[in-house]
Write a protein that holds these residues in place. Structure first.
Motif, PDB file in Angstrom:
ATOM      1  N   ASP A  79       0.838  -1.204   0.000  1.00  0.00           N
ATOM      2  CA  ASP A  79       0.000   0.000   0.000  1.00  0.00           C
ATOM      3  C   ASP A  79       0.871   1.251   0.000  1.00  0.00           C
ATOM      4  O   ASP A  79       0.605   2.209  -0.739  1.00  0.00           O
ATOM      5  CB  ASP A  79      -0.919   0.008   1.228  1.00  0.00           C
ATOM      6  CG  ASP A  79      -1.831  -1.197   1.291  1.00  0.00           C
ATOM      7  OD1 ASP A  79      -2.398  -1.567   0.246  1.00  0.00           O
ATOM      8  OD2 ASP A  79      -1.965  -1.784   2.382  1.00  0.00           O
ATOM      9  N   ALA A 105       2.600   1.703  -3.446  1.00  0.00           N
ATOM     10  CA  ALA A 105       1.716   2.238  -4.490  1.00  0.00           C
ATOM     11  C   ALA A 105       1.680   3.763  -4.429  1.00  0.00           C
ATOM     12  O   ALA A 105       1.691   4.447  -5.464  1.00  0.00           O
ATOM     13  CB  ALA A 105       0.308   1.665  -4.337  1.00  0.00           C
ATOM     14  N   PHE A 106       1.663   4.306  -3.222  1.00  0.00           N
ATOM     15  CA  PHE A 106       1.686   5.759  -3.056  1.00  0.00           C
ATOM     16  C   PHE A 106       3.036   6.321  -3.495  1.00  0.00           C
ATOM     17  O   PHE A 106       3.100   7.285  -4.262  1.00  0.00           O
ATOM     18  CB  PHE A 106       1.432   6.131  -1.595  1.00  0.00           C
ATOM     19  CG  PHE A 106      -0.016   6.302  -1.224  1.00  0.00           C
ATOM     20  CD1 PHE A 106      -0.952   5.325  -1.514  1.00  0.00           C
ATOM     21  CD2 PHE A 106      -0.443   7.446  -0.565  1.00  0.00           C
ATOM     22  CE1 PHE A 106      -2.284   5.474  -1.162  1.00  0.00           C
ATOM     23  CE2 PHE A 106      -1.775   7.616  -0.207  1.00  0.00           C
ATOM     24  CZ  PHE A 106      -2.697   6.633  -0.505  1.00  0.00           C
ATOM     25  N   SER A 164       3.721   6.362  -7.253  1.00  0.00           N
ATOM     26  CA  SER A 164       2.944   7.399  -7.931  1.00  0.00           C
ATOM     27  C   SER A 164       3.600   8.761  -7.756  1.00  0.00           C
ATOM     28  O   SER A 164       3.688   9.555  -8.708  1.00  0.00           O
ATOM     29  CB  SER A 164       1.511   7.436  -7.377  1.00  0.00           C
ATOM     30  OG  SER A 164       0.834   6.215  -7.627  1.00  0.00           O
ATOM     31  N   TRP A 224      -3.203  14.229  -4.061  1.00  0.00           N
ATOM     32  CA  TRP A 224      -3.209  13.460  -2.806  1.00  0.00           C
ATOM     33  C   TRP A 224      -4.262  14.082  -1.899  1.00  0.00           C
ATOM     34  O   TRP A 224      -4.109  15.207  -1.422  1.00  0.00           O
ATOM     35  CB  TRP A 224      -1.823  13.498  -2.161  1.00  0.00           C
ATOM     36  CG  TRP A 224      -1.686  12.602  -0.952  1.00  0.00           C
ATOM     37  CD1 TRP A 224      -2.680  12.037  -0.227  1.00  0.00           C
ATOM     38  CD2 TRP A 224      -0.462  12.175  -0.331  1.00  0.00           C
ATOM     39  NE1 TRP A 224      -2.181  11.281   0.810  1.00  0.00           N
ATOM     40  CE2 TRP A 224      -0.817  11.355   0.756  1.00  0.00           C
ATOM     41  CE3 TRP A 224       0.882  12.431  -0.605  1.00  0.00           C
ATOM     42  CZ2 TRP A 224       0.152  10.778   1.600  1.00  0.00           C
ATOM     43  CZ3 TRP A 224       1.830  11.852   0.232  1.00  0.00           C
ATOM     44  CH2 TRP A 224       1.484  11.035   1.319  1.00  0.00           C
ATOM     45  N   THR A 229      -3.482  10.970 -11.482  1.00  0.00           N
ATOM     46  CA  THR A 229      -3.536   9.900 -10.492  1.00  0.00           C
ATOM     47  C   THR A 229      -3.986  10.475  -9.157  1.00  0.00           C
ATOM     48  O   THR A 229      -3.479  11.518  -8.724  1.00  0.00           O
ATOM     49  CB  THR A 229      -2.155   9.247 -10.321  1.00  0.00           C
ATOM     50  OG1 THR A 229      -1.754   8.680 -11.568  1.00  0.00           O
ATOM     51  CG2 THR A 229      -2.180   8.166  -9.248  1.00  0.00           C
ATOM     52  N   LEU A 257      -4.495   9.820  -5.063  1.00  0.00           N
ATOM     53  CA  LEU A 257      -4.226   9.066  -3.856  1.00  0.00           C
ATOM     54  C   LEU A 257      -5.149   9.586  -2.758  1.00  0.00           C
ATOM     55  O   LEU A 257      -5.432  10.784  -2.708  1.00  0.00           O
ATOM     56  CB  LEU A 257      -2.772   9.243  -3.407  1.00  0.00           C
ATOM     57  CG  LEU A 257      -1.678   9.080  -4.463  1.00  0.00           C
ATOM     58  CD1 LEU A 257      -0.307   9.361  -3.855  1.00  0.00           C
ATOM     59  CD2 LEU A 257      -1.723   7.681  -5.067  1.00  0.00           C
ATOM     60  N   ASP A 278      -7.330   6.195  -7.297  1.00  0.00           N
ATOM     61  CA  ASP A 278      -6.499   5.144  -7.898  1.00  0.00           C
ATOM     62  C   ASP A 278      -5.851   4.288  -6.820  1.00  0.00           C
ATOM     63  O   ASP A 278      -5.708   3.067  -6.982  1.00  0.00           O
ATOM     64  CB  ASP A 278      -5.427   5.782  -8.783  1.00  0.00           C
ATOM     65  CG  ASP A 278      -6.040   6.533  -9.954  1.00  0.00           C
ATOM     66  OD1 ASP A 278      -6.496   5.863 -10.895  1.00  0.00           O
ATOM     67  OD2 ASP A 278      -6.083   7.772  -9.916  1.00  0.00           O
ATOM     68  N   HIS A 279      -5.445   4.918  -5.730  1.00  0.00           N
ATOM     69  CA  HIS A 279      -4.876   4.201  -4.583  1.00  0.00           C
ATOM     70  C   HIS A 279      -5.410   4.847  -3.318  1.00  0.00           C
ATOM     71  O   HIS A 279      -5.417   6.069  -3.196  1.00  0.00           O
ATOM     72  CB  HIS A 279      -3.344   4.257  -4.595  1.00  0.00           C
ATOM     73  CG  HIS A 279      -2.719   3.726  -5.846  1.00  0.00           C
ATOM     74  ND1 HIS A 279      -2.715   2.386  -6.165  1.00  0.00           N
ATOM     75  CD2 HIS A 279      -2.102   4.374  -6.880  1.00  0.00           C
ATOM     76  CE1 HIS A 279      -2.118   2.216  -7.339  1.00  0.00           C
ATOM     77  NE2 HIS A 279      -1.732   3.398  -7.787  1.00  0.00           N
ATOM     78  N   GLN A 280      -5.865   4.010  -2.392  1.00  0.00           N
ATOM     79  CA  GLN A 280      -6.440   4.550  -1.165  1.00  0.00           C
ATOM     80  C   GLN A 280      -5.993   3.722   0.037  1.00  0.00           C
ATOM     81  O   GLN A 280      -5.959   2.490  -0.016  1.00  0.00           O
ATOM     82  CB  GLN A 280      -7.967   4.561  -1.242  1.00  0.00           C
ATOM     83  CG  GLN A 280      -8.640   5.137   0.001  1.00  0.00           C
ATOM     84  CD  GLN A 280     -10.125   5.409  -0.235  1.00  0.00           C
ATOM     85  OE1 GLN A 280     -10.657   5.172  -1.310  1.00  0.00           O
ATOM     86  NE2 GLN A 280     -10.802   5.926   0.784  1.00  0.00           N
ATOM     87  N   ILE A 281      -5.650   4.426   1.107  1.00  0.00           N
ATOM     88  CA  ILE A 281      -5.378   3.796   2.396  1.00  0.00           C
ATOM     89  C   ILE A 281      -6.417   4.341   3.365  1.00  0.00           C
ATOM     90  O   ILE A 281      -6.496   5.551   3.588  1.00  0.00           O
ATOM     91  CB  ILE A 281      -3.959   4.093   2.904  1.00  0.00           C
ATOM     92  CG1 ILE A 281      -2.916   3.478   1.973  1.00  0.00           C
ATOM     93  CG2 ILE A 281      -3.782   3.558   4.327  1.00  0.00           C
ATOM     94  CD1 ILE A 281      -1.477   3.819   2.343  1.00  0.00           C
TER      95      ILE A 281
END
Length: 295
Positions: free
Chosen positions: A131, A134-135, A138, A195, A219, A221, A236-239
């Motif tokens: 995870d 991925a951040f 990017s 972000w 992208t 985040l 696209d990417h999430q925590i």
């Protein structure tokens, strides 16, 4: 359902079960308790009786008629419902009261530390190296990073942008440039990263910026807690990770730790870019001649 409604419902159930025993003084006390259960959780029986305009011992008698050994036990019942009622904690006073209740008897500092440690421990099981990577990948591959957080997240947004800039990346804290947000977003492209940070709930602005990023192919985040996890379109990417249970501190320690991990991992994969930039910045700061108070 709000936390105050949860407490009021618990009191209402008690009143219903013991209604045949209640006196006029009891009714006045219960009216005061029901109007502000958050305050009731913090006050002793004498204070509650004073607000109701009844004899100081009336609160003790009410507690016993409701099946408790005394008022302290009755107040513990109110406190337990305040902390564990499952409310949404949208009321800042309710959040503060719940934290004070948890601290009562254990010490404020010890309670806060236990809360933070517990929240950080659960991150181990939820957030994985993949995870974080991925951040950081990017960010490494971006032309520019736009960071946005509102409310309490705004301070973390500013810190992330500061650290990325010092690491040699072009980063903008959109929250501190609200009057130029349109200009910053107008130049958004597929080579950029947005972000987003959202805690408790995602503001309308977060959703609007996300929609613009999706339209421009940038992208996105997102670092959120579970209450703010739903962002549309999906990033696209999430925590998404909890900052603590109801009644706990829910500070920035958890998301700040994750952000620090991302920036540290970025330094590990960007071929020395971050390290060179940090070294160059240290040299510049030491020799630039600017007043030290500005730095």
């Amino acid at each position: 359902m709000g936390i105050q409604k949860e407490v009021s419902q618990a009191l209402g159930d008690l009143i219903h079960r013991h209604s045949d025993k209640l006196t006029p003084a009891d009714t006045r006390l219960l009216d005061v308790l029901m109007q502000d259960p958050v305050r009731a959780a913090m006050e002793n029986g004498t204070a509650v009786s004073s607000r109701a305009g009844v004899h100081p011992a009336s609160a003790v008698r009410l507690a016993r008629r409701l099946g408790f050994a005394g008022y302290p036990e009755f107040r513990s019942f109110i406190q337990a419902n305040l902390i564990e009622g499952g409310g949404d904690f949208e009321n800042p006073a309710a959040r503060m009261a719940a934290r004070l209740v948890r601290a009562d008897g254990n010490g404020l500092m010890a309670s806060l530390l236990d809360s933070e440690i517990s929240a950080l421990q659960q991150v181990r099981n939820i957030v994985h190296d993949a995870d974080i990577r991925a951040f950081s990948e990017s960010l490494r591959d971006s032309r520019r990073v736009l960071v946005l957080g509102r409310g309490h997240a705004a301070s973390l947004s500013a810190l992330i942008a500061l650290r990325l800039n010092r690491s040699g990346y072009v980063a903008v804290d959109l929250g501190s440039h609200m009057h130029q947000m349109a200009e910053a977003l107008a130049a958004l492209s597929k080579d950029d990263v947005v972000w987003l940070l959202a805690f408790r709930k995602a503001s309308p602005l977060i959703h609007e910026v996300r929609a613009i990023a999706a339209n421009r192919g940038a992208t996105t985040l997102a670092l959120t807690d579970p209450r703010a996890a739903r962002i549309d379109p999906l990033p696209d990417h999430q925590i998404s990770v909890s900052r603590g249970r109801a009644g706990e501190s829910q500070s920035l320690v958890v998301p700040m730790t994750i952000a620090n991990a991302v920036i540290l991992d970025l330094a590990a994969i960007d071929g020395g870019r971050s390290l060179r930039a940090l070294g160059a910045f240290k040299t510049f700061r030491a020799t630039c001649g600017l007043t030290k108070t500005l730095l």
